[in-house]
Design an enzyme around this catalytic site. Structure first.
Site: not given
Length: 609
Positions: A2, A27, A74, A98-99, A481, A485, A488, A504, A604
């Site tokens: 946030c 963010r 957020w 925030n938090g 990675e 990406k 996301e 396997h 973010k």
């Protein structure tokens, strides 16, 4: 996550707050709001969705007032609705947060019993009522804020304004970052320096437990014991121009194309090109690597995958025992930290809550701590024994690109330094590998010329529901990675696997509708990777081979698509091969029409656990 902006100003602040919030869109958020003081009472405007919707609300119902706070939320507790959007308010105080307030249920029950009425599903609203309760008991706003925040458990950055208190903004910080900006007769609060960049470059960062009182442009900061605290005023490097997309359609595209430059800046900090050799500028880091009995390496998300690449380098070049864990799990498995151990923590923002908690746990167990961060003034950088910078500059796209490759560049240099310090890297080898590192920007520039081909391939990948990425050795973290990406920003299910593990279990997923991205530079493991690729092709899998000219020739002509990467020293392959997987994810997402820079549900800077 946030974003917070607070202004005690000279003129109407709502337009400036809205503009500052736009700089915090990177963010990640799903609702927004602003509150100001108007003729001795609090006025609010809130809206779910993007800031454009809040702008529409303000156009219909403008806000005046010289004192105000704003927020992009957020969602954690409660859906992204107008009633759950910040600022939350009572008749006497408005507040943004925030938090996460962990003890909000107990506090809410206590306040309801006293007659307080709640309007939202959020944890934040208890802070509003706690402050109000203190005011109702005759406390001053400063005393009410300090008393209330001491009852909160969890992580928070708070900014609040008070009815009948013109030019007063109070902020508090515990766990989540909060900065104070100093202007000419004005003062500001912001969740980071980018939010404050349009107003001032003079910034102080609050420490855990701090309360900042801004009144008529004057700032007083108090520590957790209520004593005056002198926090250093620094000149922030952020500026308004840094958040411009330039000629690119998205910030992510801009940041992918910035990689040759920012990798060059990062390497310039760690390498002496005249040798070439590693030249670490931060005191104590080489000694910490030389004498560590073991290195504990931890991070979250993309930074964790950078750390895994670093683990391969450190073990190979320095013969250094390395444990790598995702930060959200590390301390909960109660690791056995060795005597004379060193711990390395990687974070783009330097505020990642899980990574910060892991660092604090390691310090409590006597480990020498090193932080690798992109924001030098961040909490992780300040709390680590040694802070190592990257030079990616502000990264606005939620999906990390240039921060990742700058982390790799720094880790590569760190691995060479560790190898030299521990006596396992001869000078001739160091010179050769440093020379290879310095060639990285040129190789990436060369590869970026192939973007039109990647764009066409992305349109094909966009038709898939599932995609697999395969790699061996140091390319296995790169496969993970690449999969991260893609999922996301395109919302396609993707997984990264060690190529040898396909048989396997995951090979059961292979059919003609599943593209398989194989990352296979022509290195010591190339033949084994190609064998795994052939197993996929024998079952109808559509293989996209990412390799150099020799690798593509040796693999044969039966693959579905190839992406040719310049031939490089195997040491720097992860830096160069990161770019095709980034571009492939980007163009797939563009083909699908998703919100590339602000993908759904993501933030973010993840400042909650």
């Amino acid at each position: 996550m946030c974003g917070i902006v607070g202004i005690a100003g000279k003129g109407d602040v709502a337009p400036a707050i809205l503009d500052a919030l736009k700089r915090l869109e990177y963010r990640g958020y799903d609702s927004a709001g602003i509150a100001t003081l108007v003729d001795g009472h609090i006025e609010r405007r809130r809206a779910p969705g993007k800031l454009g919707k809040l702008g529409d609300v303000l156009a219909k119902r403008p806000l005046s007032g010289r004192t105000g706070i704003g927020h992009t939320r957020w969602a954690t507790h409660g859906k992204p609705t107008e009633s759950n959007a910040h600022p939350h308010a009572s008749a006497r105080v408005a507040l943004v947060h925030n938090g996460i307030i962990e003890n909000f249920r107990e506090l809410r029950a206590e306040l309801v019993a006293k007659g307080h009425k709640f309007e939202s599903e959020t944890d934040t609203e208890v802070a509003v009522h706690l402050v109000t309760d203190c005011l109702d008991r005759g406390m001053t706003p400063e005393a009410a804020a300090m008393t209330a925040v001491r009852r909160l458990t969890g992580a928070y950055a708070l900014a609040m304004i008070f009815r009948d208190e013109e030019s007063l903004v109070i902020g508090a910080r515990q766990g989540s970052p909060l900065a104070v900006g100093y202007g000419d007769g004005e003062a500001y609060l912001g969740s980071d320096a980018i939010a404050l960049a349009p107003f001032t470059s003079r910034v102080a960062y609050l420490e855990d437990g701090d309360v900042a009182v801004i009144r008529s442009g004057q700032v007083a900061i108090f520590d957790r014991n209520g004593r005056p605290a002198n926090r250093e005023i620094r000149i922030a490097t952020a500026n308004a121009g840094l958040v411009d997309k330039g000629e690119h359609r998205h910030f992510m595209a801009k940041e992918i194309h910035e990689q040759p430059e920012v990798i060059g800046h990062t390497l310039a900090h760690y390498l002496d090109a005249s040798g070439p050799r590693v030249a670490l500028r931060e005191p104590g880091v080489e000694d910490a690597l030389a004498h560590a009995s073991r290195l504990t390496l931890s991070a979250c998300g993309t930074a964790y995958y950078a750390g895994l690449v670093g683990k391969y380098w450190l073990e190979r070049l320095a013969r250094m025992p390395v444990d790598a864990d995702v930060a959200s799990e590390l301390r909960y498995r109660e690791p056995v930290y060795p005597k004379d151990g060193t711990a390395l923590y990687i974070s783009q923002s330097g505020e990642t809550a899980d990574t910060l908690a892991a660092l604090r746990d390691a310090k409590a167990h006597g480990q020498k701590t090193i932080a690798l961060v992109n924001v030098r003034e961040s909490t992780i950088a300040r709390e680590a024994d040694i802070a190592l910078p990257t030079f990616a500059g502000p990264e606005i796209g939620v999906a990390s690109t240039k921060a990742f490759t700058c982390q790799l560049a720094a880790l590569a240099a760190l691995s060479l330094a560790a190898g030299r310090a521990r006596g396992h890297l001869p000078a001739q080898a160091e010179t050769r590998l440093c020379a290879a590192l310095l060639e990285t920007p040129r190789h990436i520039v060369e590869f970026l010329k192939q973007e039109p081909k990647i764009e066409a391939l992305g349109a094909e990948i966009a038709k898939a529901r599932d995609v697999l990425y395969l790699g061996r050795g140091i390319n296995f973290p790169l496969a993970m990675e690449g999969a991260l990406k893609l999922k996301e920003i395109s919302y396609i299910h993707a997984e990264g696997y060690a190529a040898g593990e396909m048989k396997h279990g995951p090979i059961a997923l292979i059919d003609e509708d599943v593209p398989v991205i194989v990352i296979a530079p022509h290195d010591a493991l190339f033949e084994k990777t190609v064998s795994n690729m052939q197993e996929v092709m024998a079952r109808g899998g559509k293989v996209v081979l990412i390799s150099d000219r020799r690798g593509i020739a040796a693999a044969g002509g039966n693959v579905w698509q190839v992406i040719e990467v310049p031939e490089t020293d195997a040491f720097i392959a992860p830096l160069v091969y990161a770019v095709p997987v980034q571009l492939l994810a980007y163009h797939t997402a563009v083909a699908k029409g998703t919100d590339v820079d602000q993908p759904r549900n993501l933030a973010k800077s993840v400042t909650v656990e």
